[in-house]
Enzyme design. Structure first.
Site, PDB file in Angstrom:
ATOM      1  N   ARG A 176      -5.501 -11.054 -16.312  1.00  0.00           N
ATOM      2  CA  ARG A 176      -4.295 -10.914 -17.110  1.00  0.00           C
ATOM      3  C   ARG A 176      -3.176 -10.427 -16.209  1.00  0.00           C
ATOM      4  O   ARG A 176      -3.406  -9.753 -15.221  1.00  0.00           O
ATOM      5  CB  ARG A 176      -4.454  -9.877 -18.236  1.00  0.00           C
ATOM      6  CG  ARG A 176      -5.844  -9.615 -18.634  1.00  0.00           C
ATOM      7  CD  ARG A 176      -6.096  -8.435 -19.585  1.00  0.00           C
ATOM      8  NE  ARG A 176      -4.957  -7.896 -20.289  1.00  0.00           N
ATOM      9  CZ  ARG A 176      -4.487  -6.659 -20.120  1.00  0.00           C
ATOM     10  NH1 ARG A 176      -5.026  -5.861 -19.244  1.00  0.00           N
ATOM     11  NH2 ARG A 176      -3.474  -6.225 -20.829  1.00  0.00           N
ATOM     12  N   ARG A 180       5.522  -6.831 -20.484  1.00  0.00           N
ATOM     13  CA  ARG A 180       5.845  -6.042 -21.681  1.00  0.00           C
ATOM     14  C   ARG A 180       7.213  -6.471 -22.193  1.00  0.00           C
ATOM     15  O   ARG A 180       8.186  -6.407 -21.445  1.00  0.00           O
ATOM     16  CB  ARG A 180       5.870  -4.560 -21.340  1.00  0.00           C
ATOM     17  CG  ARG A 180       4.509  -4.036 -20.943  1.00  0.00           C
ATOM     18  CD  ARG A 180       4.593  -2.542 -20.706  1.00  0.00           C
ATOM     19  NE  ARG A 180       3.329  -2.042 -20.192  1.00  0.00           N
ATOM     20  CZ  ARG A 180       3.145  -0.814 -19.756  1.00  0.00           C
ATOM     21  NH1 ARG A 180       4.147   0.055 -19.765  1.00  0.00           N
ATOM     22  NH2 ARG A 180       1.964  -0.429 -19.309  1.00  0.00           N
ATOM     23  N   ARG A 259     -12.468  -3.699   0.757  1.00  0.00           N
ATOM     24  CA  ARG A 259     -11.144  -3.531   1.346  1.00  0.00           C
ATOM     25  C   ARG A 259     -10.956  -2.053   1.617  1.00  0.00           C
ATOM     26  O   ARG A 259     -11.495  -1.201   0.922  1.00  0.00           O
ATOM     27  CB  ARG A 259     -10.054  -3.990   0.376  1.00  0.00           C
ATOM     28  CG  ARG A 259      -9.816  -5.476   0.437  1.00  0.00           C
ATOM     29  CD  ARG A 259      -8.527  -5.847  -0.270  1.00  0.00           C
ATOM     30  NE  ARG A 259      -8.539  -5.531  -1.674  1.00  0.00           N
ATOM     31  CZ  ARG A 259      -7.582  -4.850  -2.304  1.00  0.00           C
ATOM     32  NH1 ARG A 259      -6.545  -4.367  -1.639  1.00  0.00           N
ATOM     33  NH2 ARG A 259      -7.653  -4.628  -3.600  1.00  0.00           N
ATOM     34  N   ARG A 290       3.043   0.097  -0.354  1.00  0.00           N
ATOM     35  CA  ARG A 290       3.805   1.047  -1.161  1.00  0.00           C
ATOM     36  C   ARG A 290       4.024   2.354  -0.418  1.00  0.00           C
ATOM     37  O   ARG A 290       3.376   2.618   0.596  1.00  0.00           O
ATOM     38  CB  ARG A 290       3.132   1.299  -2.507  1.00  0.00           C
ATOM     39  CG  ARG A 290       1.637   1.515  -2.434  1.00  0.00           C
ATOM     40  CD  ARG A 290       1.042   1.572  -3.838  1.00  0.00           C
ATOM     41  NE  ARG A 290      -0.382   1.881  -3.766  1.00  0.00           N
ATOM     42  CZ  ARG A 290      -1.140   2.212  -4.798  1.00  0.00           C
ATOM     43  NH1 ARG A 290      -0.619   2.267  -6.004  1.00  0.00           N
ATOM     44  NH2 ARG A 290      -2.425   2.477  -4.635  1.00  0.00           N
ATOM     45  N   GLU A 313       1.284   3.128   2.575  1.00  0.00           N
ATOM     46  CA  GLU A 313      -0.066   2.606   2.371  1.00  0.00           C
ATOM     47  C   GLU A 313      -0.147   1.167   2.860  1.00  0.00           C
ATOM     48  O   GLU A 313       0.690   0.346   2.502  1.00  0.00           O
ATOM     49  CB  GLU A 313      -0.397   2.686   0.870  1.00  0.00           C
ATOM     50  CG  GLU A 313      -1.769   2.172   0.514  1.00  0.00           C
ATOM     51  CD  GLU A 313      -2.090   2.378  -0.970  1.00  0.00           C
ATOM     52  OE1 GLU A 313      -1.790   3.454  -1.524  1.00  0.00           O
ATOM     53  OE2 GLU A 313      -2.629   1.434  -1.572  1.00  0.00           O
ATOM     54  N   TYR A 361     -15.297  -0.789  -8.771  1.00  0.00           N
ATOM     55  CA  TYR A 361     -14.169   0.118  -8.818  1.00  0.00           C
ATOM     56  C   TYR A 361     -14.252   0.935 -10.090  1.00  0.00           C
ATOM     57  O   TYR A 361     -14.344   0.388 -11.180  1.00  0.00           O
ATOM     58  CB  TYR A 361     -12.811  -0.612  -8.769  1.00  0.00           C
ATOM     59  CG  TYR A 361     -11.703   0.405  -8.885  1.00  0.00           C
ATOM     60  CD1 TYR A 361     -11.290   1.128  -7.770  1.00  0.00           C
ATOM     61  CD2 TYR A 361     -11.139   0.715 -10.120  1.00  0.00           C
ATOM     62  CE1 TYR A 361     -10.348   2.122  -7.880  1.00  0.00           C
ATOM     63  CE2 TYR A 361     -10.180   1.716 -10.236  1.00  0.00           C
ATOM     64  CZ  TYR A 361      -9.787   2.405  -9.106  1.00  0.00           C
ATOM     65  OH  TYR A 361      -8.866   3.398  -9.226  1.00  0.00           O
ATOM     66  N   ASP A 363     -12.337   4.192 -12.151  1.00  0.00           N
ATOM     67  CA  ASP A 363     -11.366   5.264 -12.226  1.00  0.00           C
ATOM     68  C   ASP A 363     -12.122   6.585 -12.379  1.00  0.00           C
ATOM     69  O   ASP A 363     -13.296   6.595 -12.759  1.00  0.00           O
ATOM     70  CB  ASP A 363     -10.439   5.056 -13.428  1.00  0.00           C
ATOM     71  CG  ASP A 363      -9.217   4.212 -13.067  1.00  0.00           C
ATOM     72  OD1 ASP A 363      -8.772   4.279 -11.901  1.00  0.00           O
ATOM     73  OD2 ASP A 363      -8.708   3.497 -13.956  1.00  0.00           O
TER      74      ASP A 363
HETATM   75  P1  FDA Z   1     -16.513   9.121  -4.279  1.00  0.00           P
HETATM   76  O1  FDA Z   1     -16.263   8.060  -3.286  1.00  0.00           O
HETATM   77  O2  FDA Z   1     -15.376   9.960  -4.704  1.00  0.00           O
HETATM   78  O3  FDA Z   1     -17.637  10.102  -3.720  1.00  0.00           O
HETATM   79  C1  FDA Z   1     -18.747   9.640  -2.983  1.00  0.00           C
HETATM   80  C2  FDA Z   1     -19.078  10.701  -1.956  1.00  0.00           C
HETATM   81  O4  FDA Z   1     -20.318  10.381  -1.322  1.00  0.00           O
HETATM   82  C3  FDA Z   1     -18.052  10.791  -0.841  1.00  0.00           C
HETATM   83  O5  FDA Z   1     -17.579  12.122  -0.737  1.00  0.00           O
HETATM   84  C4  FDA Z   1     -18.827  10.367   0.405  1.00  0.00           C
HETATM   85  O6  FDA Z   1     -18.395  11.035   1.583  1.00  0.00           O
HETATM   86  C5  FDA Z   1     -20.242  10.746   0.028  1.00  0.00           C
HETATM   87  N1  FDA Z   1     -21.263  10.024   0.792  1.00  0.00           N
HETATM   88  C6  FDA Z   1     -21.343   8.682   0.977  1.00  0.00           C
HETATM   89  N2  FDA Z   1     -22.403   8.387   1.759  1.00  0.00           N
HETATM   90  C7  FDA Z   1     -23.012   9.559   2.063  1.00  0.00           C
HETATM   91  C8  FDA Z   1     -24.151   9.904   2.852  1.00  0.00           C
HETATM   92  N3  FDA Z   1     -24.872   8.987   3.493  1.00  0.00           N
HETATM   93  N4  FDA Z   1     -24.509  11.216   2.942  1.00  0.00           N
HETATM   94  C9  FDA Z   1     -23.765  12.179   2.307  1.00  0.00           C
HETATM   95  N5  FDA Z   1     -22.669  11.895   1.558  1.00  0.00           N
HETATM   96  C10 FDA Z   1     -22.293  10.603   1.449  1.00  0.00           C
HETATM   97  N6  FDA Z   1      -8.997   6.928 -10.118  1.00  0.00           N
HETATM   98  C11 FDA Z   1      -8.182   7.287 -11.143  1.00  0.00           C
HETATM   99  O7  FDA Z   1      -8.669   7.618 -12.228  1.00  0.00           O
HETATM  100  N7  FDA Z   1      -6.814   7.293 -10.961  1.00  0.00           N
HETATM  101  C12 FDA Z   1      -6.233   6.947  -9.781  1.00  0.00           C
HETATM  102  O8  FDA Z   1      -5.014   6.958  -9.670  1.00  0.00           O
HETATM  103  C13 FDA Z   1      -7.081   6.563  -8.715  1.00  0.00           C
HETATM  104  N8  FDA Z   1      -6.559   6.198  -7.517  1.00  0.00           N
HETATM  105  C14 FDA Z   1      -7.381   5.755  -6.514  1.00  0.00           C
HETATM  106  C15 FDA Z   1      -6.817   5.330  -5.312  1.00  0.00           C
HETATM  107  C16 FDA Z   1      -7.638   4.858  -4.302  1.00  0.00           C
HETATM  108  C17 FDA Z   1      -7.029   4.388  -3.015  1.00  0.00           C
HETATM  109  C18 FDA Z   1      -9.040   4.798  -4.491  1.00  0.00           C
HETATM  110  C19 FDA Z   1      -9.942   4.236  -3.433  1.00  0.00           C
HETATM  111  C20 FDA Z   1      -9.589   5.242  -5.678  1.00  0.00           C
HETATM  112  C21 FDA Z   1      -8.770   5.720  -6.697  1.00  0.00           C
HETATM  113  N9  FDA Z   1      -9.303   6.192  -7.890  1.00  0.00           N
HETATM  114  C22 FDA Z   1      -8.469   6.576  -8.914  1.00  0.00           C
HETATM  115  C23 FDA Z   1     -10.765   6.186  -8.111  1.00  0.00           C
HETATM  116  C24 FDA Z   1     -11.470   7.517  -7.766  1.00  0.00           C
HETATM  117  O9  FDA Z   1     -11.303   7.796  -6.408  1.00  0.00           O
HETATM  118  C25 FDA Z   1     -12.955   7.341  -8.128  1.00  0.00           C
HETATM  119  O10 FDA Z   1     -13.080   7.216  -9.512  1.00  0.00           O
HETATM  120  C26 FDA Z   1     -13.822   8.498  -7.691  1.00  0.00           C
HETATM  121  O11 FDA Z   1     -13.678   8.736  -6.338  1.00  0.00           O
HETATM  122  C27 FDA Z   1     -15.261   8.130  -8.010  1.00  0.00           C
HETATM  123  O12 FDA Z   1     -16.114   9.191  -7.665  1.00  0.00           O
HETATM  124  P2  FDA Z   1     -17.533   8.895  -7.013  1.00  0.00           P
HETATM  125  O13 FDA Z   1     -18.251  10.178  -7.037  1.00  0.00           O
HETATM  126  O14 FDA Z   1     -18.153   7.727  -7.667  1.00  0.00           O
HETATM  127  O15 FDA Z   1     -17.211   8.411  -5.522  1.00  0.00           O
END
Ligand code: FDA
Length: 384
Positions: A176, A180, A259, A290, A313, A361, A363
């Site tokens: 989509r 708006r 990515r 951005r 970015e 992905y 949030d």
């Molecule tokens: P997350 O990636 O946060 O945590 C995983 C952890 O595991 C990391 O700390 C990593 O270091 C660790 N790890 C990995 N492998 C390991 C290993 N072998 N040993 C030990 N530790 C290890 N959401 C939202 O609601 N609003 C927003 O505006 C945004 N904006 C946004 C921007 C960008 C650029 C990104 C990439 C993401 C967002 N998000 C977001 C999403 C948000 O970042 C996401 O929902 C959370 O990080 C998810 O949490 P997790 O615990 O799943 O992963």
């Protein structure tokens, strides 16, 4: 050393939510190991020493949710400001409001259309391909919003995000492209929105602040020399794994593609650089996608006005050592993921969760919501 009931790999929102629930609801001892030198995964933020401004190290994070259970849960650890997200776009030396709305349309076409006229115009421009099935992202976008708006606001931005011409991208990437037909440019439509009053890191730390939770930073699950490594822990205690799913299985079915983003911070000698939190750059001749200006996320704070902090970015495909940010999700990726899911099912003592563990992905509210339900459906069962 394994004096723990539950091992959690990763201290992002998914891992922290599981640890907090395990400690407070089941009285379990949870050990979190985290590869990075700080807690919180990608939601982590810190104070820039030069300006005193809080910035989101891994990209701007805006909290929003319509999930009441998640909203109630997160409010145990932080309160939220009344911040409302709005985004603008610079195209061809002019600034427009996003998402594309009646203000964008009227400014772009130098018109004073009402909603019905604007709707009719966009519908007519979207007819360009006749009834032809879109074969690539460009055709798909044109079939949704017409060529003029596509070329101004989608084409260059998408090409920069994917380092690929939109004519070479799959039409499925966009389902989509809402326009708006009002002047409302409030970005999110959720019931609840805001930023943590005293910042992300205090919120994240409060989740882990329990005598039954131990966090070990700078500790990689795959580092054989540390005591809580994969081989040592296999079968000993249940594991919640939030790292990349392909890495867990040594990439045996091939690497999933991601990515990544590069961030370039700069301090500017002014109290306000761009007048808003996020400015997109739609055109291909500007290399970044951005600019974030973090002071605008907290207009209620008393930040100094001599200097401001901005972050450009840039987007590109992730190589081996890069941070994985967004799943590319090609047909090959989806096939590999199916295979990895089968391997994961064969490990009943390991819960694969979070954005890396599921190759999705998510949030923040989705990561937390998913952790709350998988705690109920999986983790409770381990200890019943
Ligand atoms: P997350 O990636 O946060 O945590 C995983 C952890 O595991 C990391 O700390 C990593 O270091 C660790 N790890 C990995 N492998 C390991 C290993 N072998 N040993 C030990 N530790 C290890 N959401 C939202 O609601 N609003 C927003 O505006 C945004 N904006 C946004 C921007 C960008 C650029 C990104 C990439 C993401 C967002 N998000 C977001 C999403 C948000 O970042 C996401 O929902 C959370 O990080 C998810 O949490 P997790 O615990 O799943 O992963």
């Amino acid at each position: 050393d394994a004096d723990t009931d539950l091992l959690i790999v990763g201290s992002g929102f998914f891992g922290l939510t599981i640890a907090e629930r395990a400690a407070t609801q089941l009285g379990l001892k949870a050990t979190i190991i985290e590869r990075r030198g700080h807690i919180g995964g990608n939601a982590y933020s810190e104070i820039d020493p030069e300006t005193g401004i809080e910035y989101h190290k891994y990209g701007a994070h805006l909290f929003h949710t319509s999930n009441e259970r998640v909203w109630e849960y997160v409010n145990q650890f932080t309160s939220f400001t009344n911040y409302q997200h709005r985004v603008y776009a610079t195209h061809n030396g002019e600034v427009f409001p996003l998402p594309i709305n009646l203000g964008t349309v009227n400014q772009f076409f130098r018109a004073a259309y009402g909603p019905d006229e604007a709707r009719a115009l966009i519908a007519e421009q979207a007819q360009e391909l006749g009834g032809k099935e879109p074969e690539n992202l460009e055709e798909k976008a044109i079939s949704l919003i017409g060529r003029p708006l596509y070329e101004a606001f989608i084409k260059g931005y998408t090409a920069k995000q994917w380092q690929t011409a939109p004519t070479k991208l799959s039409p499925e990437i966009i389902t989509r492209l809402p326009v708006r037909y009002t002047y409302d440019n409030h970005y999110f439509k959720d019931t609840h929105e805001g930023l943590p009053v005293d910042g992300y890191t205090p919120w994240l730390e409060r989740m882990a602040d329990h005598p039954n939770i131990e966090v070990r930073l700078n500790t990689d699950f795959f580092d054989e020399s540390q005591p809580l490594n994969k081989t040592a822990m296999a079968g000993k205690v249940p594991i919640v794994y939030t790292g990349p799913i392909d890495r867990y299985f040594d990439h045996t079915l091939g690497a999933l593609s991601w990515r990544t983003l590069d961030f370039e911070k700069e301090v500017k000698p002014t109290g306000d650089f761009q007048g808003c939190a996020v400015m997109n750059y739609s055109d291909e001749d500007v290399p970044f996608t951005r600019i974030h200006e973090f002071r605008h996320f907290h207009p209620e704070r008393d930040y100094q006005t001599e200097k401001t902090l901005i972050m450009r970015e840039y987007s590109r495909f992730a190589g081996g050592g890069d941070e994985p940010y967004y799943p590319v999700n090609t047909p090959e990726d989806r096939e590999k993921l199916e295979g990895y899911r089968k391997l994961a099912e064969a490990e009943p003592n390991v819960l694969f969760g979070g954005r890396l563990g599921t190759y999705k992905y998510l949030d923040m509210h989705m990561a937390i919501g998913s952790a709350l339900s998988r705690f109920d459906n999986v983790v409770r069962g381990w200890f019943a």
